[in-house]
Design an enzyme around this catalytic site. Structure first.
Site, short mmCIF file in Angstrom:
data_model
loop_
_atom_site.label_atom_id
_atom_site.label_comp_id
_atom_site.label_asym_id
_atom_site.label_seq_id
_atom_site.Cartn_x
_atom_site.Cartn_y
_atom_site.Cartn_z
CG ASN A 34 -9.01 -2.14 2.17
OD1 ASN A 34 -8.23 -3.01 2.42
ND2 ASN A 34 -8.95 -0.92 2.63
CD GLU A 35 -9.13 -2.09 6.62
OE1 GLU A 35 -9.23 -0.90 6.69
OE2 GLU A 35 -8.29 -2.67 7.59
CD GLU A 47 -2.84 1.20 2.34
OE1 GLU A 47 -3.87 1.91 2.23
OE2 GLU A 47 -2.79 0.42 3.33
CB CYS A 92 -7.51 3.14 3.49
SG CYS A 92 -7.82 2.29 5.04
#
Length: 833
Positions: A396-397, A51, A274
């Site tokens: 994602n999440e 990331e 994120c």
């Protein structure tokens, strides 16, 4: 029973210290039963997760040495603005840091009688993807007159190495000048390399030149001087070392790729994180803007606090995965921005379909033949043969009803076009097809130690598990050996349960030491040096010595103990404005506490959140705060009753009451949690909250509720408005300091024994191996240890905590091995079954 994945990155400090780890360790017995239960270890168990955070790519893996090369560092993302020194989105999420100059990392150079003026300019841009350039006006050239770029906290140049510069320039009215290019000391007092680009000017044009350094300096700068007065515009100024990985122009830092190779990753998850979601939907990573000529890549503001060039783009990730021999795992945006940053959602089915099509286009770019337009684009960018994407993570999440609906649409579309792709969900979704579910853990060492057996009792009938992000990032400062040991214990649990835990990746991967946004990271570097933390070497050891088959291994030790069921009380909120009053804590006839909020909150200790007394109540008013906590009382409190009144004023969820809090762990009653859909008792330890029991229910806004919690030994009874909601036996976490696993490597036949001693004393491990024909006496030993639990590597001592290889001549079917204090040890023993 399988528990839901919890991704709460709890900001509360769980002050574990080293409690329970300093006792003298007793002898342990390790029984390895090669004829007992066996588990095939997933070939993709250990991978890596990339990331863009901590300047992992720009200023790191991506080798361009120029910072702010296109002069857009100061531009906010769409649907956001810069205000009072920080970024604020239209939805109200704020990031409290911003660059101080429109020309971040650039400065003018005036030597001798030179006089220069510089500014950002939007007139006549290079193209619509890079709307700004730097206007350089040389008013007097009586010396070196120009500009300099400091790089990412200095540019590292090495004696004898060559560096390649490219830049775009234009001028008006026929003005042309020679541009002197230098690599020099940060203050300009020494020049390490110099060359000239002659006749620069006219319409926009790309210029290139090369420089060979005659000295080494980790903090040099790039300077560009103009030979005569006039105005020149510059854009896309880029400087790469010739010695990138595989000497690819515009490539990657060779030393950082080598660190990735050392992990032998089975897969590469990209591009996040994120950043996949963005702080707004406009801010999400848009892969089509990250391919092709770097001058056509607009870049974007990275929600970890700086602008990403996207020079390390979609194609480069696919190429890196291929170079590493790792299966690509592509994470797609599902029409949702980051839910932890005041999210936005695709407004309707038509807009959601655009996101689906974007994901399918990305898969076509990677895998379609060149007869497909996206496959042809891949070939144009240098890779005619298709890549092979093995995994796609859908979001994602993400979570909640919107995610569940979006997931179904993406799953169906992906499986229809590419049925061979294995999909990953962010959380369990009722009545939905799921192949793998992603679980994340950012915890304190105590949590991994006491939860190493988490997956032993998981339901084997549901989807597989991908532990997509895990690390100790609490109570270890920026990382230490104790954290690495607890991760080793956790990884043994994943190996032992590899029939269900099929993939795992530590996170975050990289950190430029000059910009640590996340507290603990695996690999650290500056402009010239790199180190793997102790956790890196645990990852490397486990990847290098991964058995093909895990066999039944039983550990009998005297180091296991359960903490007493006692601790203070507390109040919490999650996405809610809530208030409390009439709080009373009793122990039989004894009153331990009775609230009086007429003036102040005497005795309460706010840990996080905006806790204050208002009109006779104790309130936390921020309905957008994702985690708050305030505590009161003594850690020795036991067998008490809590009575209080609680009210939810606003926000998505209800309120929480904490009990048995001793800093390391606690229990909490979460009323109206999970978007106000249920009540649950949770066990919180090291940053992870695990559901012990749950019941459907919600909390109305604006209404006072009577809350009563009765604690007696391990028993917990929770009442809401006089109605019994939960009645359970809740044990406290079990502390352990010794862990062991064993298995066989098919290719060599070796018995691989992994031992972890998280105590201050050596442990004589009595190891017995059954169900084998022969165990040789000579073993290879790989040991990771240090001078103590807080030991760690630094840039000055990068191998302070690193594996050491030795031999041991006393192995056999029954033997004793002395396991060093604070150590992870791997024994490789030739054996026949």
């Amino acid at each position: 029973m399988r528990h839901a994945a919890f991704r709460m990155r709890i900001a509360v400090a769980c002050a574990m210290g080293l409690m329970g780890l300093h006792q003298a360790a007793q002898a342990v017995r390790v029984d390895i039963k090669a004829d007992g239960k066996q588990v095939q270890v997933s070939p993709d168990l250990y991978g890596i997760f990339y990331e863009e955070i901590n300047h992992a790519g720009d200023g790191g893996l991506y080798a361009d040495m120029v910072q702010n090369r296109s002069f857009e560092e100061h531009l906010p993302p769409g649907n956001a603005r810069v205000e009072n020194g920080g970024l604020i989105t239209n939805n109200g999420w704020r990031y409290n840091k911003w660059v101080k100059s429109d020309l971040h990392a650039w400065s003018k150079v005036e030597q001798g009688d030179a006089k220069v003026a510089i500014r950002v300019d939007d007139a006549n841009p290079l193209n619509d993807k890079t709307p700004l350039s730097m206007r350089v006006e040389v008013e007097s050239a009586g010396g070196f007159a120009g500009v300099a770029n400091e790089g990412y906290w200095g540019m590292s140049v090495r004696k004898g190495q060559t560096y390649h510069l490219s830049f775009y320039a234009r001028s008006d009215s026929g003005h042309k000048a020679d541009v002197t290019v230098r690599l020099e000391k940060a203050d300009g007092s020494a020049v390490y390399a110099q060359t000239t680009a002659a006749g620069v000017g006219g319409d926009w044009k790309r210029y290139t030149c090369s420089l060979k350094a005659d000295a080494t300096d980790a903090k040099s700068r790039l300077a560009m001087g103009f030979s005569k007065p006039g105005v020149m515009w510059l854009d896309m100024v880029s400087l790469f070392p010739e010695n990138t990985y595989k000497k690819r122009p515009g490539g990657l830092r060779e030393d950082l790729v080598a660190m990735l190779q050392g992990l032998r990753p089975a897969f590469l998850r990209f591009p996040g994180g994120c950043v996949v979601e963005g702080c707004t939907l406009e801010n999400r990573i848009q892969w089509k803007k990250t391919i092709g000529d770097i001058a056509e890549r607009p870049g974007h503001w990275d929600l970890w606090g700086y602008r990403a060039t996207d020079g390390l783009g979609y194609h480069e990730f696919l190429q890196l995965a291929e170079d590493l021999g790792a299966a690509p795992m592509y994470v797609v945006n599902v029409g949702m921005s980051c839910q932890g940053r005041h999210p936005e959602f695709a407004k309707d089915a038509a807009e959601l379909n655009d996101y689906v099509q974007d994901a399918l286009d990305a898969l076509d770019y990677a895998m379609a033949p060149t007869s497909n337009p996206w496959g042809a684009m891949r070939a144009k960018n240098g890779h005619p043969e298709p890549f092979t994407i093995k995994y796609v993570e859908i979001g994602n999440e993400n979570g909640g009803e919107v995610y569940h609906k979006h997931y179904a649409v993406f799953y169906d579309a992906i499986k229809k076009k590419y049925p061979q792709i294995i999909t990953i969900a962010d959380q369990p979704i009722p009545n939905a097809p799921m192949e793998i579910v992603d679980e994340h853990f950012y915890v304190a060492p105590s949590w991994f130690f006491s939860n190493a057996d988490r997956y032993d009792s998981y339901d084997r009938q549901g989807p597989k598990i991908y532990v997509g992000e895990y690390a100790v990032n609490r109570d270890v400062r920026s990382g230490n050996l104790l954290g690495a040991l607890s991760e080793a214990a956790w990884m043994m649990g994943m190996e032992r349960n590899s029939d269900i835990v099929v993939m795992a990746s530590y996170a975050p991967l990289f950190e430029n030491v000059n910009d640590r946004e996340w507290p603990v990271n695996l690999i650290r570097f500056d402009s010239s040096r790199v180190l793997g933390r102790s956790s890196y070497y645990v990852q490397k050891m486990f990847a290098d010595h991964k058995p093909s088959t895990i066999v039944q291994t039983e550990v009998a030790a005297s180091d296991i103990k359960e903490d007493a069921p006692q601790g203070r009380i507390g109040l919490r909120t999650w996405l809610a404005d809530a208030e409390y009053k009439d709080i009373r804590v009793t122990q039989g006839d004894k009153v331990l506490y009775a609230s009086d909020f007429s003036k102040e909150a005497a005795g309460w200790k706010p840990i996080i959140g905006q806790w204050s007394v208002e009109n006779g109540v104790y309130r936390q008013p921020d309905a957008r705060a994702q985690d708050t906590l305030t505590v009161l009382g003594e850690t020795t409190w036991a067998d008490y009753t809590i009575e209080l009144k609680a009210k939810r004023n606003a926000g998505a969820e209800g309120f929480m009451v904490v009990f048995r809090n001793n800093d390391q762990h606690w229990l909490q009653w979460n009323c109206g949690g999970w978007m106000n859909t249920k009540h649950a008792i949770q066990a919180v330890e090291g940053g992870d909250a695990r559901i012990l029991t749950e019941k459907a229910g919600s909390i109305e806004a604006g209404r006072w509720y009577d809350v009563r919690i009765v604690l007696s030994g391990k028993r917990v009874q929770c009442y809401l408005d006089g109605q019994l909601i939960h009645d359970i036996q809740a044990s406290n976490p079990v502390s352990r300091t010794f862990f062991a696993n064993a298995g066989f490597e098919e290719s060599s036949g070796d018995l691989i024994v992994k031992l972890c001693n998280a105590s201050a004393e050596p442990v004589p491990a009595e190891i017995a191996v059954a169900g084998v024909d022969e165990v040789k006496t000579k073993a290879k030993v790989i040991t990771l240890t240090g001078t103590g639990p807080t030991d760690e590597n630094t840039l000055d001592e990068p191998m302070r905590v690193a594996p050491v290889e030795t031999t041991f001549d006393g192995a056999g079917k029954s033997f004793v091995y002395p396991v060093r204090p604070w150590s992870v040890t791997i024994l490789r023993i030739p054996a026949k079954r």
